[in-house]
Design a protein around this motif. Structure first.
Motif, PDB file in Angstrom:
ATOM      1  N   ILE A  28      30.130  28.949  59.566  1.00  0.00           N
ATOM      2  CA  ILE A  28      29.243  29.876  60.270  1.00  0.00           C
ATOM      3  C   ILE A  28      29.604  31.317  59.938  1.00  0.00           C
ATOM      4  CG2 ILE A  28      28.613  30.789  62.539  1.00  0.00           C
ATOM      5  CD1 ILE A  28      28.699  27.981  63.626  1.00  0.00           C
ATOM      6  N   GLU A  39      27.292  36.473  64.515  1.00  0.00           N
ATOM      7  CA  GLU A  39      27.859  35.119  64.444  1.00  0.00           C
ATOM      8  C   GLU A  39      27.557  34.285  65.693  1.00  0.00           C
ATOM      9  OE1 GLU A  39      32.217  33.090  63.705  1.00  0.00           O
ATOM     10  OE2 GLU A  39      31.849  35.105  62.905  1.00  0.00           O
ATOM     11  N   GLU A  43      25.344  30.824  65.826  1.00  0.00           N
ATOM     12  CA  GLU A  43      25.818  29.527  66.332  1.00  0.00           C
ATOM     13  C   GLU A  43      24.733  28.824  67.141  1.00  0.00           C
ATOM     14  OE1 GLU A  43      29.483  29.761  68.548  1.00  0.00           O
ATOM     15  OE2 GLU A  43      30.434  30.959  66.984  1.00  0.00           O
TER      16      GLU A  43
END
Length: 167
Positions: A28, A39, A43
């Protein structure tokens, strides 16, 4: 039609996974870094894509996310419908057809809306991730795979679609 920020992030992440399709799972943080995406938000997007069985996660040190299917088998319409809902900018096609049948004074207006909806849907349903992926060319420059003139028209329409309404 207006594509949400979340929808754009999902498309960007999917394009990145498509570019690295034969390289295995991508972490990721690497997706976020390469695509300049937040980030934590990424997710959540990847989890949604995983639940829809578009991507899969791989555990372990070499873990991350990867596409479940070849990029040529994943259409933009599938991703956009998942993240942002129906493709229709003016209601769904059935609603518009009902209005065309029932509201005679405004039939021509609703028909235009239906035509716009159908055109946008046709473009998104016929454009795959593979169509958008830029491969590394000579001297590190990006080069787009050769496509016919009709597909080139698609490229000029998509930025307008993603930009949303002005004023």
């Amino acid at each position: 039609m207006k594509i949400s920020q979340k929808g754009l992030y999902a498309l960007q992440a999917m394009m990145m996974l498509g570019r690295h399709y034969h390289q295995g799972a991508i972490k990721i943080r690497d997706i976020a870094y390469e695509e300049s995406l937040p980030e934590k938000f990424l997710e959540l997007i990847l989890l949604e894509l995983k639940n829809a069985r578009i991507v899969e996660s791989v555990r372990g040190a070499k873990g991350g996310y990867q596409l479940r299917r070849d990029p040529s088998e994943i259409h933009l319409s599938e991703i956009i419908r998942l993240i942002d809902g129906p493709l229709a900018p003016f209601g769904d096609a059935d609603q518009l057809r009902t209005l065309i049948d029932r509201d005679l004074p405004h039939r021509a207006l609703y028909q235009v809306f239906l035509d716009v909806r159908d055109a946008a849907a046709r473009i998104l349903e016929n454009t795959t991730l593979a169509d958008l992926i830029i491969e590394a060319g000579p001297k590190g420059r990006g080069s787009r795979p050769q496509r016919n003139q009709k597909k080139k028209e698609t490229a000029s329409i998509l930025p307008m679609v993603a930009g949303g309404s002005q004023g």
